[in-house]
Design an enzyme around this catalytic site. Structure first.
Site, PDB file in Angstrom:
ATOM      1  N   ASP A  82      -9.743  -3.097   1.224  1.00  0.00           N
ATOM      2  CA  ASP A  82      -9.855  -2.534   2.569  1.00  0.00           C
ATOM      3  C   ASP A  82     -11.258  -1.963   2.715  1.00  0.00           C
ATOM      4  OD1 ASP A  82      -9.855  -0.496   4.665  1.00  0.00           O
ATOM      5  OD2 ASP A  82      -7.688  -0.797   4.786  1.00  0.00           O
ATOM      6  N   HIS A 130     -11.839   1.810   2.269  1.00  0.00           N
ATOM      7  CA  HIS A 130     -11.211   2.508   1.143  1.00  0.00           C
ATOM      8  C   HIS A 130     -12.113   2.744  -0.053  1.00  0.00           C
ATOM      9  CE1 HIS A 130      -6.756   1.729   2.392  1.00  0.00           C
ATOM     10  NE2 HIS A 130      -7.469   2.287   3.333  1.00  0.00           N
ATOM     11  N   TRP A 149       0.858  -1.185   0.000  1.00  0.00           N
ATOM     12  CA  TRP A 149       0.000   0.000   0.000  1.00  0.00           C
ATOM     13  C   TRP A 149       0.895   1.237   0.000  1.00  0.00           C
ATOM     14  CZ3 TRP A 149      -0.354   3.990   3.698  1.00  0.00           C
ATOM     15  CH2 TRP A 149      -1.248   5.000   3.317  1.00  0.00           C
ATOM     16  N   HIS A 193      -8.734  -6.276   4.163  1.00  0.00           N
ATOM     17  CA  HIS A 193      -8.358  -5.452   5.303  1.00  0.00           C
ATOM     18  C   HIS A 193      -9.662  -5.096   5.978  1.00  0.00           C
ATOM     19  CE1 HIS A 193      -4.012  -3.810   4.865  1.00  0.00           C
ATOM     20  NE2 HIS A 193      -4.078  -5.114   4.993  1.00  0.00           N
ATOM     21  N   ASP A 237      -7.349  -4.209   9.922  1.00  0.00           N
ATOM     22  CA  ASP A 237      -6.650  -2.941   9.735  1.00  0.00           C
ATOM     23  C   ASP A 237      -7.439  -1.818  10.395  1.00  0.00           C
ATOM     24  OD1 ASP A 237      -5.033  -0.897   8.987  1.00  0.00           O
ATOM     25  OD2 ASP A 237      -5.531  -0.948   6.849  1.00  0.00           O
ATOM     26  N   LYS A 288      -6.991   2.577  -2.668  1.00  0.00           N
ATOM     27  CA  LYS A 288      -7.634   3.508  -1.725  1.00  0.00           C
ATOM     28  C   LYS A 288      -8.306   4.619  -2.503  1.00  0.00           C
ATOM     29  CE  LYS A 288      -6.664   5.897   2.619  1.00  0.00           C
ATOM     30  NZ  LYS A 288      -5.715   6.021   3.739  1.00  0.00           N
ATOM     31  N   ASP A 348     -12.829   8.755   8.433  1.00  0.00           N
ATOM     32  CA  ASP A 348     -11.822   7.807   8.908  1.00  0.00           C
ATOM     33  C   ASP A 348     -12.118   6.405   8.410  1.00  0.00           C
ATOM     34  OD1 ASP A 348      -9.624   6.837  10.525  1.00  0.00           O
ATOM     35  OD2 ASP A 348     -11.170   5.886  11.724  1.00  0.00           O
ATOM     36  N   GLU A 395      -3.023  -3.025  -2.590  1.00  0.00           N
ATOM     37  CA  GLU A 395      -4.179  -2.410  -1.907  1.00  0.00           C
ATOM     38  C   GLU A 395      -4.510  -1.030  -2.452  1.00  0.00           C
ATOM     39  OE1 GLU A 395      -3.514  -1.856   2.291  1.00  0.00           O
ATOM     40  OE2 GLU A 395      -5.530  -1.076   2.635  1.00  0.00           O
ATOM     41  N   ASP A 428     -10.561   3.645   9.571  1.00  0.00           N
ATOM     42  CA  ASP A 428      -9.905   2.641  10.418  1.00  0.00           C
ATOM     43  C   ASP A 428     -10.434   2.528  11.840  1.00  0.00           C
ATOM     44  OD1 ASP A 428      -7.694   1.841   8.514  1.00  0.00           O
ATOM     45  OD2 ASP A 428      -7.418   3.995   8.574  1.00  0.00           O
TER      46      ASP A 428
HETATM   47  C1  RNT Z   1      -3.903   2.819   4.709  1.00  0.00           C
HETATM   48  C2  RNT Z   1      -4.019   1.372   4.412  1.00  0.00           C
HETATM   49  C3  RNT Z   1      -2.922   0.518   4.944  1.00  0.00           C
HETATM   50  C4  RNT Z   1      -2.501   0.915   6.334  1.00  0.00           C
HETATM   51  C5  RNT Z   1      -1.481  -0.024   6.944  1.00  0.00           C
HETATM   52  C6  RNT Z   1      -0.831   0.556   8.158  1.00  0.00           C
HETATM   53  O1  RNT Z   1      -4.993   3.524   4.342  1.00  0.00           O
HETATM   54  O2  RNT Z   1      -5.249   0.886   4.841  1.00  0.00           O
HETATM   55  O3  RNT Z   1      -3.281  -0.810   4.863  1.00  0.00           O
HETATM   56  O4  RNT Z   1      -3.565   1.018   7.200  1.00  0.00           O
HETATM   57  O5  RNT Z   1      -0.585  -0.415   5.993  1.00  0.00           O
HETATM   58 ZN    ZN Z   2      -5.592  -1.225   4.741  1.00  0.00          ZN
END
Ligand code: RNT
Ligand code: ZN
Length: 428
Positions: free
Chosen positions: A261, A264, A187, A288, A328, A230, A296, A228, A298
């Site tokens: 993810d 994302h 990523w 993820h 994640d 985003k 946010d 990955e 995460d």
């Molecule tokens: C960031 C990605 C990635 C990170 C990690 C720390 O937006 O999701 O996966 O969260 O690599």
């Molecule tokens: Zn991620």
């Protein structure tokens, strides 16, 4: 609840599921074979162990100042010992490259090697766990202007390509040493805050950099590459070079693992419906698992509709053999061990609920055009006693059922975490 009543409740739950044609013992057997890859970065707010710590960058942010963040590998491993002791099943650990043990020397990202991860490999071996890995393309002077593998300067690109190559070697070493395939996930944060004129250039360079990084063929039994995408990050709101379309195309054309993810994509877009689409074209998937809340991506994972839908897709589509489930999220406003435990247990619970579904019955209704029955049964299933099955699973796996895990976390907080002076560095 006493062990006796956990068993009693399980036995009546088993009968209720049997009436629907679901065998709870078979579901638990399947559940205990699914590993979840725990992200190491929840324990120290994505700080890493490098000597000249840069501070977190790359468009990701951790908020909160709850005391007790791990300050080095020994503390992080001790915290992870706590976490794995509170999870039913055998899981994996997912490391980022800047969590290597570099000693007193400064080891730059283009100079890291498997030797810096020997302590982690040993730890994983001791727990019978596999490892996953990630190159760290952020929190570094050469990523400070927001570009790494897409950088216009070929020297900067070369630095990051070298980092990626070394990470693949490290991942392969981990996979080999532990006898369990390591997934190394790429990523990068690269993107623009405001409207770029050249959207094409960075993507052309990304394609070239990735091909250079992945040039060496590595035995897929020990190591797999994932990429990955985003949608946006903090400071890259207008353009991210590694978009979904970019990496979807890349993974399909190079037959790489595609990482989805959950945080994302557009806020109303879930990853569950993507699973059966992308797996028509890519060999394997890395998830993820995360929880997006407004800007946010995460937050700590909870047992909600999105998570359930993802677990259901994996089970209904018989995709568990082709999907790697990674977590994640990062939250520094609550006890970090609790964050890990809540999120991981939620993921395991979601898989359990999915495995307890009378999928055949639902499929028959669907095939017969009985959408009324399908909807009624899906709704009815939400009242089934899966909690009793979960508690039994925990007790049988010798981990606390119900809320009892929190007593253990609180004890550890009192005895260990609260003794860590905030911000004080320890030798690594
Ligand atoms: C960031 C990605 C990635 C990170 C990690 C720390 O937006 O999701 O996966 O969260 O690599
Ligand atoms: Zn991620």
């Amino acid at each position: 609840m006493s062990t006796k009543s956990v068993t009693q409740q399980y036995s009546s739950a088993r009968d209720r599921y049997a009436e629907l044609g679901v065998d709870t013992d078979v579901a638990l057997e399947a559940l205990s074979r699914i590993p979840i890859s725990l992200h190491c970065w929840q324990g120290d707010d994505v700080a890493g162990f490098e000597r000249s710590a840069e501070g977190l960058s790359g468009g990701i942010a951790v908020t909160g100042n709850y005391p007790g963040a791990a300050r080095g590998p020994e503390e992080l491993r001790a915290d992870l010992d706590q976490v794995v002791g509170l999870l039913p099943g055998r899981h994996r650990l997912n490391l980022h490259a800047f969590y290597g043990e570099f000693g007193e020397r400064k080891v730059d990202r283009d100079a890291i090697g498997p030797e810096h991860f020997a302590g982690w490999i040993e730890w994983a071996k001791g727990h019978g766990m596999g490892l996953d890995f990630n190159p760290t393309f952020f929190s570094h002077p050469l990523s400070a202007d927001g570009f790494t593998l897409t950088h216009a300067d070929p020297a900067v690109r070369a630095f990051w390509v070298e980092h990626g190559k070394r990470c693949r070697e490290i991942g392969a070493k981990m996979g080999e040493a532990l006898g369990s395939t390591t997934v190394t996930n790429v990523w990068i944060p690269d993107g623009y805050k405001d409207l770029p004129v050249d959207r094409k250039g960075p993507r052309e360079r990304l394609l070239e950099s990735l091909d250079a990084m992945f040039a060496k063929v590595i035995d897929p039994a020990v190591h797999l590459d994932a990429v990955e995408s985003k949608l946006f990050g903090i400071g890259s709101e207008s353009y991210v070079a590694g978009s979904h379309e970019f990496y979807m195309g890349y993974a399909v054309s190079r037959q790489k693992v595609l990482c989805l993810d959950a945080g994302h994509f557009h806020p109303t877009e879930g990853i569950s419906d993507k699973i059966s689409s992308v797996l028509q074209f890519v060999p394997r998937l890395l998830l993820h698992v995360s929880r997006g809340v407004r800007w946010d991506s995460d937050h700590v994972v909870l047992l909600g509709d999105d998570l359930l839908a993802t677990a259901q897709e994996l089970v209904r589509g018989d995709f568990l053999g082709r999907a790697h489930i990674g977590l994640d999220f990062f939250d520094a406003s609550i006890n970090r061990i609790a964050a890990w435990v809540i999120g991981t247990r939620a993921m395991i619970k979601a898989l359990l609920v999915a495995l307890l579904e009378p999928t055949e019955k639902l499929r028959e209704m669907e095939a017969a055009g009985d959408y009324t029955g399908r909807l009624a049964l899906l709704e009815e299933l939400k009242m089934m006693p899966f909690g009793a099955v979960w508690d039994y699973h925990c007790e049988r796996s010798e981990v606390p059922s119900g809320m009892r895990w929190l007593d253990e976390v609180r004890r550890y907080e009192r005895e260990v975490l609260s003794q860590r002076a905030a911000g004080a560095a320890v030798a690594v």
